[in-house]
Scaffold this motif. Structure first.
Motif, PDB file in Angstrom:
ATOM      1  N   ALA A 123       0.842  -1.197   0.000  1.00 16.69           N
ATOM      2  CA  ALA A 123       0.000   0.000   0.000  1.00 16.69           C
ATOM      3  C   ALA A 123       0.877   1.246   0.000  1.00 16.69           C
ATOM      4  CB  ALA A 123      -0.917  -0.008   1.216  1.00 16.69           C
ATOM      5  N   ASP A 124       0.599   2.157  -0.914  1.00 14.35           N
ATOM      6  CA  ASP A 124       1.425   3.353  -1.056  1.00 14.35           C
ATOM      7  C   ASP A 124       0.621   4.422  -1.786  1.00 14.35           C
ATOM      8  OD1 ASP A 124       3.270   5.336  -1.596  1.00 14.35           O
ATOM      9  OD2 ASP A 124       4.793   3.992  -2.400  1.00 14.35           O
ATOM     10  N   ALA A 125       0.406   5.545  -1.133  1.00 16.55           N
ATOM     11  CA  ALA A 125      -0.386   6.626  -1.726  1.00 16.55           C
ATOM     12  C   ALA A 125       0.224   7.183  -3.000  1.00 16.55           C
ATOM     13  CB  ALA A 125      -0.569   7.746  -0.699  1.00 16.55           C
ATOM     14  N   LYS A 126       1.497   6.903  -3.237  1.00 12.99           N
ATOM     15  CA  LYS A 126       2.171   7.407  -4.433  1.00 12.99           C
ATOM     16  C   LYS A 126       2.357   6.327  -5.504  1.00 12.99           C
ATOM     17  CE  LYS A 126       4.695  10.993  -1.904  1.00 12.99           C
ATOM     18  NZ  LYS A 126       6.045  11.551  -1.578  1.00 12.99           N
ATOM     19  N   SER A 127       1.792   5.150  -5.258  1.00  7.38           N
ATOM     20  CA  SER A 127       1.942   4.037  -6.202  1.00  7.38           C
ATOM     21  C   SER A 127       1.248   4.332  -7.526  1.00  7.38           C
ATOM     22  CB  SER A 127       1.365   2.755  -5.598  1.00  7.38           C
ATOM     23  OG  SER A 127       1.413   1.693  -6.520  1.00  7.38           O
ATOM     24  N   LYS A 128       1.817   3.825  -8.611  1.00  9.28           N
ATOM     25  CA  LYS A 128       1.182   3.947  -9.925  1.00  9.28           C
ATOM     26  C   LYS A 128       0.058   2.928 -10.084  1.00  9.28           C
ATOM     27  CE  LYS A 128       5.284   5.787 -12.268  1.00  9.28           C
ATOM     28  NZ  LYS A 128       6.267   5.579 -13.371  1.00  9.28           N
ATOM     29  N   ASN A 129       0.070   1.908  -9.234  1.00  5.49           N
ATOM     30  CA  ASN A 129      -0.974   0.891  -9.242  1.00  5.49           C
ATOM     31  C   ASN A 129      -2.199   1.447  -8.509  1.00  5.49           C
ATOM     32  OD1 ASN A 129      -2.398  -1.437  -7.660  1.00  5.49           O
ATOM     33  ND2 ASN A 129      -1.394  -2.457  -9.362  1.00  5.49           N
ATOM     34  N   PHE A 130      -3.336   1.489  -9.184  1.00  4.67           N
ATOM     35  CA  PHE A 130      -4.528   2.101  -8.609  1.00  4.67           C
ATOM     36  C   PHE A 130      -4.936   1.445  -7.294  1.00  4.67           C
ATOM     37  CE2 PHE A 130      -9.209   2.164  -8.182  1.00  4.67           C
ATOM     38  CZ  PHE A 130      -9.405   3.532  -8.059  1.00  4.67           C
ATOM     39  N   TYR A 131      -4.955   0.130  -7.263  1.00  7.05           N
ATOM     40  CA  TYR A 131      -5.353  -0.612  -6.061  1.00  7.05           C
ATOM     41  C   TYR A 131      -4.475  -0.244  -4.872  1.00  7.05           C
ATOM     42  CZ  TYR A 131      -6.184  -4.666  -3.006  1.00  7.05           C
ATOM     43  OH  TYR A 131      -6.476  -5.477  -1.935  1.00  7.05           O
ATOM     44  N   LEU A 132      -3.161  -0.297  -5.068  1.00  9.12           N
ATOM     45  CA  LEU A 132      -2.229  -0.002  -3.977  1.00  9.12           C
ATOM     46  C   LEU A 132      -2.261   1.472  -3.600  1.00  9.12           C
ATOM     47  CD1 LEU A 132       0.833  -2.191  -5.037  1.00  9.12           C
ATOM     48  CD2 LEU A 132      -0.934  -2.720  -3.345  1.00  9.12           C
ATOM     49  N   VAL A 134      -4.965   3.468  -3.696  1.00  2.00           N
ATOM     50  CA  VAL A 134      -6.162   3.677  -2.867  1.00  2.00           C
ATOM     51  C   VAL A 134      -5.912   3.174  -1.445  1.00  2.00           C
ATOM     52  CG1 VAL A 134      -8.566   3.008  -2.519  1.00  2.00           C
ATOM     53  CG2 VAL A 134      -7.778   3.659  -4.800  1.00  2.00           C
ATOM     54  N   LYS A 135      -5.299   2.008  -1.334  1.00  7.26           N
ATOM     55  CA  LYS A 135      -5.008   1.456  -0.010  1.00  7.26           C
ATOM     56  C   LYS A 135      -4.073   2.375   0.765  1.00  7.26           C
ATOM     57  CE  LYS A 135      -7.248  -2.518  -0.327  1.00  7.26           C
ATOM     58  NZ  LYS A 135      -8.393  -2.845   0.541  1.00  7.26           N
ATOM     59  N   GLY A 136      -3.077   2.923   0.075  1.00  4.07           N
ATOM     60  CA  GLY A 136      -2.137   3.820   0.729  1.00  4.07           C
ATOM     61  C   GLY A 136      -2.784   5.129   1.134  1.00  4.07           C
ATOM     62  N   GLU A 137      -3.646   5.660   0.281  1.00  2.00           N
ATOM     63  CA  GLU A 137      -4.355   6.902   0.599  1.00  2.00           C
ATOM     64  C   GLU A 137      -5.252   6.708   1.820  1.00  2.00           C
ATOM     65  OE1 GLU A 137      -6.363   7.787  -3.012  1.00  2.00           O
ATOM     66  OE2 GLU A 137      -4.613   8.698  -3.980  1.00  2.00           O
ATOM     67  N   LEU A 138      -5.861   5.523   1.910  1.00  5.14           N
ATOM     68  CA  LEU A 138      -6.718   5.225   3.052  1.00  5.14           C
ATOM     69  C   LEU A 138      -5.892   5.158   4.337  1.00  5.14           C
ATOM     70  CD1 LEU A 138      -9.492   4.460   4.219  1.00  5.14           C
ATOM     71  CD2 LEU A 138      -8.933   2.066   3.711  1.00  5.14           C
ATOM     72  N   GLU A 139      -4.742   4.499   4.280  1.00  7.70           N
ATOM     73  CA  GLU A 139      -3.879   4.433   5.455  1.00  7.70           C
ATOM     74  C   GLU A 139      -3.527   5.834   5.935  1.00  7.70           C
ATOM     75  OE1 GLU A 139      -0.411   2.047   5.137  1.00  7.70           O
ATOM     76  OE2 GLU A 139      -1.496   0.193   4.667  1.00  7.70           O
ATOM     77  N   VAL A 154      -3.602  -4.017   8.995  1.00  4.38           N
ATOM     78  CA  VAL A 154      -2.829  -5.206   8.650  1.00  4.38           C
ATOM     79  C   VAL A 154      -2.591  -5.157   7.146  1.00  4.38           C
ATOM     80  CG1 VAL A 154      -3.676  -6.617  10.539  1.00  4.38           C
ATOM     81  CG2 VAL A 154      -4.914  -6.611   8.398  1.00  4.38           C
ATOM     82  N   ARG A 155      -1.433  -5.616   6.733  1.00  4.78           N
ATOM     83  CA  ARG A 155      -1.052  -5.544   5.312  1.00  4.78           C
ATOM     84  C   ARG A 155      -0.758  -6.941   4.776  1.00  4.78           C
ATOM     85  NH1 ARG A 155       3.240  -0.942   3.904  1.00  4.78           N
ATOM     86  NH2 ARG A 155       1.789   0.773   3.498  1.00  4.78           N
ATOM     87  N   PRO A 156      -1.775  -7.728   4.552  1.00  3.58           N
ATOM     88  CA  PRO A 156      -1.532  -9.100   4.093  1.00  3.58           C
ATOM     89  C   PRO A 156      -1.122  -9.169   2.623  1.00  3.58           C
ATOM     90  CG  PRO A 156      -3.870  -8.660   4.110  1.00  3.58           C
ATOM     91  CD  PRO A 156      -3.208  -7.448   4.710  1.00  3.58           C
ATOM     92  N   PRO A 157      -0.362 -10.195   2.262  1.00  2.00           N
ATOM     93  CA  PRO A 157      -0.089 -10.470   0.856  1.00  2.00           C
ATOM     94  C   PRO A 157      -1.303 -11.200   0.277  1.00  2.00           C
ATOM     95  CG  PRO A 157       0.995 -12.094   2.223  1.00  2.00           C
ATOM     96  CD  PRO A 157       0.338 -11.112   3.156  1.00  2.00           C
ATOM     97  N   LEU A 158      -1.103 -11.992  -0.746  1.00  2.00           N
ATOM     98  CA  LEU A 158      -2.200 -12.743  -1.363  1.00  2.00           C
ATOM     99  C   LEU A 158      -2.779 -13.741  -0.365  1.00  2.00           C
ATOM    100  CD1 LEU A 158      -3.521 -12.879  -4.186  1.00  2.00           C
ATOM    101  CD2 LEU A 158      -2.002 -14.803  -4.690  1.00  2.00           C
ATOM    102  N   LEU A 159      -4.105 -13.813  -0.326  1.00  6.82           N
ATOM    103  CA  LEU A 159      -4.763 -14.726   0.608  1.00  6.82           C
ATOM    104  C   LEU A 159      -4.907 -16.118  -0.001  1.00  6.82           C
ATOM    105  CD1 LEU A 159      -7.647 -12.480   1.998  1.00  6.82           C
ATOM    106  CD2 LEU A 159      -5.541 -13.129   3.175  1.00  6.82           C
TER     107      LEU A 159
END
Length: 209
Positions: A123-132, A134-139, A154-159
């Protein structure tokens, strides 16, 4: 006499949500678990011998109307979707950012002891990946929220779990990662798939008792 705790779970029908509710049912520290859901829970998915679960079907577009239910000790938020399921970036953000953010605001308003939610590895608010992104912006939005006690993500990898909906890309990635698992050590170890129960256990461990 040992204090008994009350919890609310938002998103209790997903992989982690089910595992979490079942663990809370077996945890002697909890006396009640309120589940806010879109549709009635399937009793077969939950083992609740002490009848701790109180399920409430709600309209998530009107979360604020259920503010009183957040007057508990611990708030758990397991909400999340995928771009494919959501149908658009806007709809995805509505669930993964806006709904979770509102839950954090309601937890703050009702002075819950702690708020724990599911983010994502990377998760990273500056990521080029939209999913990551959004997660970073939320954090960033939640962790900088004033007067919100003990917020943690919590920052899980693939479930590694069986889902109702078919996710071919995720299934393929999971298969590959399982094969590579034995050699994923050191810095790569965090990318190993995890079971939903592991994430649920971590979430409980982040709460303040």
């Amino acid at each position: 006499m040992q204090k008994k705790y009350q919890a609310i779970v938002i998103g209790s029908t997903g992989l982690v949500g089910k595992a979490l509710v079942n663990q809370l049912c077996q945890d002697e520290r909890y006396e009640s678990i309120t589940c806010l859901v879109r549709a009635p829970l399937a009793n077969v998915d939950y083992h609740d011998p002490m009848q701790k679960i109180k399920a409430l079907v709600i309209d998530f577009d009107a979360l604020q109307d259920y503010q009183g239910y957040f007057s508990v000790d611990h708030v758990y938020c397991c909400l999340g979707t995928t771009l494919k399921s959501a149908g658009s970036k806007r709809a995805f953000r509505r669930v993964d950012f806006e709904f979770v953010h509102v839950c954090a605001q309601l937890a703050r308003a009702q002075r819950a002891k702690s708020f724990v939610w599911i983010s994502s590895l990377g998760a990273d608010a500056k990521s080029k990946n939209f999913y990551l992104r959004v997660k970073g912006e939320l954090e960033n939005a939640i962790l900088t929220m004033p007067q919100l006690s003990n917020a943690a993500a919590v920052r899980p990898p693939l479930l590694d779990g069986v889902r109702k909906e078919h996710r071919p890309g995720e299934a393929f990635a999971l298969k590959v990662l399982k094969i590579l698992g034995p050699i994923m050590k050191g810095p790569l170890e965090k990318y190993r798939p995890v079971r939903p129960a592991q994430v649920a256990h971590q979430m409980i461990g982040l709460q303040v008792f």
